[in-house]
Design an enzyme around this catalytic site. Sequence first.
Site: not given
Length: 447
Positions: A148, A189, A380
Amino acid sequence: MRRAMLVAAVLLGLSAVPATATADPLVMPHVVVAHTTWWAELAVRNAGGTVVAAYPQIGVVVAYTARDDFAAKVRRTPGIDAVGATRTAKIPKEFFAPRKDVRYTGPDSPNSGQVPPEGTSWDVPALHLPEAHQVTEGSRRTLVGVLDVGVDDTHPDLKPAFDAKNSVSCLSGWADRSPGAWRPTLDGHGTHVAGTIAAARTGTGVVGVAPGTRIAAVKLAELDDTETAESMVCGFVWAAEHGFAVTNNSYRSIPWRYNCDDQPDQAAAKLAVGRAVAYAQRRNVLVVASAGNAGIDLDTRSVDRESPADSTPVDRRIDPTCTRLPHELPGVVGTGALDEKLLKASFSNYSASRISVAAPGARVWSTWPNGEYRSASGTSMAAPHASGVAALIASEHPRWSAERIKRALYETATPLSCPDTVCRETPAGTTYYGHGMVDAASAVGAG
């Protein structure tokens, strides 16, 4: 406007390099695929390129060059399978230097103070986590890779699970093991994804699906959805070589959102990443990926309006053979998103063959950098729920292969019926949900 400027900086490779880097020559990154990497390295140098990294396990070389005729020259070399630029706009060569003094400067959580009490958010009962955790919270033997934008390992909910030894930055296509190079700079994220998988039971904040397992950060980008072919190649080879049981991949690639075989650059990226994913799978790494948030039928897609994502997007014709990386590569567990009613989230893509399972993906609470928490939505957020359940299975059955773990993940999923006429029944389940919603309690009882 600030985020637009940050995106432009990242795609130009300026976000984590000194200001003087803008004076360096601009170069174009490439992946070169061949039977032997020493031969590919020779071809790169003969064509005026610089080798960044070589992966002999899969026959891929990462390189850059300032020459516009580089790819054409390398393609004329016998024994070269494919060559492709991984950008459509050149970047400073300093992008390939080690990262130092990495620190998070991205946005704070807009709702950190509103986090519900630990273990009470809707995804916990939906996956039957309390029942599963009575059997196991996961084993420290089980390592899950968060591929990520980096993970904030200083977060109090992530510290107990974090494995710094096996964390790395693959941002520039080579394994940068500088201390803290895996941490995020602009985007939380990856930290959010990590918390869904393995946030510790501390009495406050959130609890992960598999809080007893370990997580390693493999940083592929500075901002979500700006991952490149070279970063993915590095990341999957790293996972294969460092004993990862599962990798979570909640992103899509640049510059092309869909990589088509009739375009040389895109075909090279697909081949390089495909080899890396296949190598990880052969080394018993289960690869889990998000299925995308366009709300479309992936089996009938025909137009891409988002590519190239590193310069100026244009409308282009595509077909279902054009591949979303890494989600649509063979053997990858494609994960769709559910809302609180256990229906397909409106944004979640669907497909007869590209959706393997479904998981909570709407208004999911998890960790955010600097000790904060955030609610977020997307496939996600669904994928790490599936990764966490897979990690529980791996913990209960440490000798099982990745294929056996995947089969158990599918067999223990709760089937969900089609809620409308757009959804279709398939031999494996449905186009919305694949085999169904992952179920932690059933999974840990799988024999």
